[in-house]
Design a protein around this motif. Sequence first.
Motif, PDB file in Angstrom:
ATOM      1  N   ALA A  86     -11.913 -31.622 -91.492  1.00  0.00           N
ATOM      2  CA  ALA A  86     -12.820 -31.729 -90.338  1.00  0.00           C
ATOM      3  C   ALA A  86     -12.883 -30.396 -89.586  1.00  0.00           C
ATOM      4  N   ALA A  87     -11.735 -29.751 -89.397  1.00  0.00           N
ATOM      5  CA  ALA A  87     -11.711 -28.445 -88.725  1.00  0.00           C
ATOM      6  C   ALA A  87     -12.424 -27.399 -89.570  1.00  0.00           C
ATOM      7  N   LEU A  88     -12.283 -27.496 -90.866  1.00  0.00           N
ATOM      8  CA  LEU A  88     -12.959 -26.582 -91.789  1.00  0.00           C
ATOM      9  C   LEU A  88     -14.473 -26.695 -91.635  1.00  0.00           C
ATOM     10  N   ARG A  90     -16.106 -27.968 -88.952  1.00  0.00           N
ATOM     11  CA  ARG A  90     -16.480 -27.526 -87.598  1.00  0.00           C
ATOM     12  C   ARG A  90     -16.590 -26.006 -87.532  1.00  0.00           C
ATOM     13  N   SER A  91     -15.629 -25.315 -88.116  1.00  0.00           N
ATOM     14  CA  SER A  91     -15.674 -23.852 -88.068  1.00  0.00           C
ATOM     15  C   SER A  91     -16.844 -23.313 -88.892  1.00  0.00           C
ATOM     16  N   SER A  92     -17.194 -23.993 -89.965  1.00  0.00           N
ATOM     17  CA  SER A  92     -18.353 -23.586 -90.771  1.00  0.00           C
ATOM     18  C   SER A  92     -19.643 -23.696 -89.965  1.00  0.00           C
ATOM     19  N   ARG A  93     -19.791 -24.805 -89.230  1.00  0.00           N
ATOM     20  CA  ARG A  93     -20.995 -24.973 -88.405  1.00  0.00           C
ATOM     21  C   ARG A  93     -21.033 -23.920 -87.295  1.00  0.00           C
ATOM     22  N   ILE A  99     -26.721 -23.731 -93.082  1.00  0.00           N
ATOM     23  CA  ILE A  99     -27.666 -23.647 -94.193  1.00  0.00           C
ATOM     24  C   ILE A  99     -26.957 -23.865 -95.524  1.00  0.00           C
ATOM     25  N   ASP A 100     -25.641 -23.854 -95.488  1.00  0.00           N
ATOM     26  CA  ASP A 100     -24.832 -23.963 -96.687  1.00  0.00           C
ATOM     27  C   ASP A 100     -24.114 -25.312 -96.753  1.00  0.00           C
ATOM     28  N   LEU A 101     -24.742 -26.361 -96.188  1.00  0.00           N
ATOM     29  CA  LEU A 101     -24.114 -27.684 -96.154  1.00  0.00           C
ATOM     30  C   LEU A 101     -23.723 -28.186 -97.535  1.00  0.00           C
ATOM     31  N   ASP A 102     -24.497 -27.798 -98.542  1.00  0.00           N
ATOM     32  CA  ASP A 102     -24.204 -28.260 -99.892  1.00  0.00           C
ATOM     33  C   ASP A 102     -22.885 -27.705-100.409  1.00  0.00           C
ATOM     34  N   LYS A 103     -22.341 -26.679 -99.766  1.00  0.00           N
ATOM     35  CA  LYS A 103     -21.063 -26.091-100.174  1.00  0.00           C
ATOM     36  C   LYS A 103     -19.877 -26.724 -99.441  1.00  0.00           C
ATOM     37  N   ASP A 104     -20.140 -27.668 -98.533  1.00  0.00           N
ATOM     38  CA  ASP A 104     -19.049 -28.297 -97.794  1.00  0.00           C
ATOM     39  C   ASP A 104     -18.037 -28.957 -98.729  1.00  0.00           C
ATOM     40  N   SER A 105     -18.507 -29.610 -99.768  1.00  0.00           N
ATOM     41  CA  SER A 105     -17.572 -30.273-100.688  1.00  0.00           C
ATOM     42  C   SER A 105     -16.727 -29.239-101.438  1.00  0.00           C
ATOM     43  N   VAL A 106     -17.315 -28.082-101.723  1.00  0.00           N
ATOM     44  CA  VAL A 106     -16.571 -27.001-102.375  1.00  0.00           C
ATOM     45  C   VAL A 106     -15.492 -26.490-101.429  1.00  0.00           C
ATOM     46  N   ARG A 107     -15.867 -26.255-100.159  1.00  0.00           N
ATOM     47  CA  ARG A 107     -14.893 -25.789 -99.170  1.00  0.00           C
ATOM     48  C   ARG A 107     -13.768 -26.806 -99.001  1.00  0.00           C
ATOM     49  N   ILE A 141     -16.004 -19.512-105.901  1.00  0.00           N
ATOM     50  CA  ILE A 141     -16.343 -18.429-104.983  1.00  0.00           C
ATOM     51  C   ILE A 141     -17.293 -19.015-103.953  1.00  0.00           C
ATOM     52  N   CYS A 142     -16.910 -18.908-102.680  1.00  0.00           N
ATOM     53  CA  CYS A 142     -17.678 -19.543-101.616  1.00  0.00           C
ATOM     54  C   CYS A 142     -17.429 -18.812-100.298  1.00  0.00           C
ATOM     55  N   TRP A 143     -18.397 -18.905 -99.380  1.00  0.00           N
ATOM     56  CA  TRP A 143     -18.248 -18.340 -98.040  1.00  0.00           C
ATOM     57  C   TRP A 143     -17.549 -19.337 -97.126  1.00  0.00           C
TER      58      TRP A 143
END
Length: 153
Positions: A86-88, A90-93, A99-107, A141-143
């Motif tokens: 959840a913190a991960l 929040r910090s992404s948003r 714009i990279d919501l599709d990478k949330d599962s990767v993160r 590899i992800c931001w």
Amino acid sequence: WIAADVAEISRASRASMFSTDKDEIRARFAGTLGVVSAVDSRDRSVKVRVMVSPGRAAEIWYGSDAIWDPAALAEGGQVRVCRDAAALHRSSRAAGLAIDLDKDSVRERCAGKTGTVQAVDTGDQTAKLRVVDRQAGTAVICWFAIASLVPVV
């Protein structure tokens, strides 16, 4: 940076012998950039000044393991990704990675793992990581938001 993971902040607080009285306040600033205004080497704690609103700041003591210097983040360096999904997110948003919501599962699959910094963008406070998933035998590899990382020293 103040750690994004509230559990990590709590562990650092207990290591510095802090009571739980101000844990809620410390948690409020998880994943926030602040300025160190004092250091106490006796209990390994630091006082951090965080902007609450324009012209208004708060100062709170943290265990030193709950904060890290953003200058320590460099290409080729090793970092640990925040364990708290959840913190991960929040910090992404907060870093504009909406714009990279599709990478949330990767993160999220990288939570708690160690990765190697491939690039750092101080403009939007993000870092590109290469994280090896030893179980799957693959690398991702992800931001990530810098706020969700902690350098491994």
